[in-house]
Motif scaffolding. Structure first.
Motif, PDB file in Angstrom:
ATOM      1  N   ALA A   1     -10.538  19.914  17.668  1.00 50.51           N
ATOM      2  CA  ALA A   1     -11.640  19.129  18.237  1.00 50.51           C
ATOM      3  C   ALA A   1     -12.955  19.742  17.763  1.00 50.51           C
ATOM      4  O   ALA A   1     -13.019  20.916  17.407  1.00 50.51           O
TER       5      ALA A   1
ATOM      6  N   LEU B   1     -17.421  14.542  21.633  1.00 50.63           N
ATOM      7  CA  LEU B   1     -16.153  15.131  21.219  1.00 50.63           C
ATOM      8  C   LEU B   1     -15.499  14.271  20.148  1.00 50.63           C
ATOM      9  O   LEU B   1     -15.403  13.058  20.286  1.00 50.63           O
ATOM     10  N   GLU B   2     -15.051  14.923  19.078  1.00 46.53           N
ATOM     11  CA  GLU B   2     -14.312  14.247  18.012  1.00 46.53           C
ATOM     12  C   GLU B   2     -12.995  14.979  17.833  1.00 46.53           C
ATOM     13  O   GLU B   2     -12.944  16.197  17.930  1.00 46.53           O
TER      14      GLU B   2
ATOM     15  N   PRO C   1      -8.491  14.990  18.390  1.00 42.50           N
ATOM     16  CA  PRO C   1      -7.579  14.746  19.502  1.00 42.50           C
ATOM     17  C   PRO C   1      -7.908  15.579  20.729  1.00 42.50           C
ATOM     18  O   PRO C   1      -7.695  15.144  21.852  1.00 42.50           O
ATOM     19  N   GLY C   2      -8.434  16.776  20.539  1.00 44.62           N
ATOM     20  CA  GLY C   2      -8.748  17.628  21.669  1.00 44.62           C
ATOM     21  C   GLY C   2      -7.494  18.193  22.312  1.00 44.62           C
ATOM     22  O   GLY C   2      -6.426  18.237  21.712  1.00 44.62           O
TER      23      GLY C   2
ATOM     24  N   SER D   1      -5.235  18.177  26.021  1.00 43.73           N
ATOM     25  CA  SER D   1      -5.057  17.456  27.286  1.00 43.73           C
ATOM     26  C   SER D   1      -5.315  18.401  28.457  1.00 43.73           C
ATOM     27  O   SER D   1      -5.255  19.627  28.327  1.00 43.73           O
TER      28      SER D   1
ATOM     29  N   GLY E   1     -13.412  20.707  25.282  1.00 44.47           N
ATOM     30  CA  GLY E   1     -12.499  20.277  24.228  1.00 44.47           C
ATOM     31  C   GLY E   1     -11.396  19.367  24.721  1.00 44.47           C
ATOM     32  O   GLY E   1     -10.500  19.006  23.959  1.00 44.47           O
ATOM     33  N   GLN E   2     -11.496  18.974  25.982  1.00 48.22           N
ATOM     34  CA  GLN E   2     -10.462  18.100  26.539  1.00 48.22           C
ATOM     35  C   GLN E   2     -10.572  16.717  25.919  1.00 48.22           C
ATOM     36  O   GLN E   2     -11.609  16.084  25.932  1.00 48.22           O
ATOM     37  N   GLY E   3      -9.465  16.272  25.350  1.00 44.20           N
ATOM     38  CA  GLY E   3      -9.413  14.955  24.728  1.00 44.20           C
ATOM     39  C   GLY E   3      -8.515  14.030  25.522  1.00 44.20           C
ATOM     40  O   GLY E   3      -7.852  14.432  26.472  1.00 44.20           O
ATOM     41  N   HIS E   4      -8.507  12.789  25.098  1.00 45.01           N
ATOM     42  CA  HIS E   4      -7.687  11.810  25.815  1.00 45.01           C
ATOM     43  C   HIS E   4      -7.093  10.783  24.856  1.00 45.01           C
ATOM     44  O   HIS E   4      -6.767   9.679  25.240  1.00 45.01           O
ATOM     45  N   SER E   5      -6.928  11.168  23.585  1.00 45.89           N
ATOM     46  CA  SER E   5      -6.368  10.229  22.628  1.00 45.89           C
ATOM     47  C   SER E   5      -4.847  10.288  22.663  1.00 45.89           C
ATOM     48  O   SER E   5      -4.253  11.110  23.333  1.00 45.89           O
TER      49      SER E   5
ATOM     50  N   HIS F   1      -1.998  14.530  20.574  1.00 43.92           N
ATOM     51  CA  HIS F   1      -2.356  15.709  21.350  1.00 43.92           C
ATOM     52  C   HIS F   1      -1.574  16.924  20.872  1.00 43.92           C
ATOM     53  O   HIS F   1      -0.651  16.817  20.100  1.00 43.92           O
TER      54      HIS F   1
END
Length: 176
Positions: free
Chosen positions: A116, A122-123, A125-126, A128, A155-159, A162
């Motif tokens: 990330a 944020l860009e 996947p980050g 979870s 850095g938390q992602g939501h795509s 993961h």
């Protein structure tokens, strides 16, 4: 100096010189650190409102932010993810093109990969929330667990892509 295999930490003025990454752990206990680090994620300006929110002097927040974003040295914060795996957060401080990179190295991988990046938003996947909590739970003591969550929260992602933590083998692996 901090060695981050696979990550180029050389500035444009000295591509063959020593890297700019340095251990940032001493900043964790500095007055104003958490406000300076989390303020942008909270979309808060470096002003009196942020100082009040964190009950820190604005001058301390600004001084710490200046050190976090100094182009002469890029602070790195490393976290043990278990089983030899590591997460690293690095303030990549190019002049007029800074960002925060979230890196991962572990298992059989010897090189860090970027999972990330924050350059405004944020860009990538980050990580979870479950993965962040799992990495935090691997730390020794409540202070280290709390620091890990606060350091890596942005850095938390939501795509759909993961990074998965395996509780039995302690490795991270990409999956879709």
């Amino acid at each position: 100096m901090v060695d981050l295999p696979g990550f180029d930490d050389h500035g444009p003025d000295d591509p063959d010189g020593p890297g700019l990454a340095r251990d940032g752990s001493a900043l964790l206990d500095r007055s104003g650190f958490w406000a300076a680090h989390l303020g942008p994620s909270l979309e808060a300006d470096l002003d009196d409102e942020l100082a009040e929110m964190f009950d820190e002097p604005l001058s301390a927040i600004r001084a710490t932010y200046e050190e976090l974003t100094d182009p002469a040295g890029w602070p790195v914060f490393s976290v043990d993810a278990g089983g030899g795996a590591r997460l690293a957060l690095i303030y990549r401080n190019f002049v007029e093109d800074g960002g925060i990179d979230f890196l991962f190295a572990g298992g059989l991988r010897e090189r860090y990969i970027r999972i990330a990046v924050i350059e405004g938003a944020l860009e990538g996947p980050g990580i979870s929330w479950a993965e962040l909590a799992s990495v935090a739970d691997r730390q020794h003591g409540y202070l280290e667990r709390d620091r890990t969550l606060l350091l890596t929260f942005a850095g938390q992602g939501h795509s759909g892509v993961h990074i998965a933590v395996s509780s039995d083998s302690h490795w991270f692996g990409s999956r879709v």
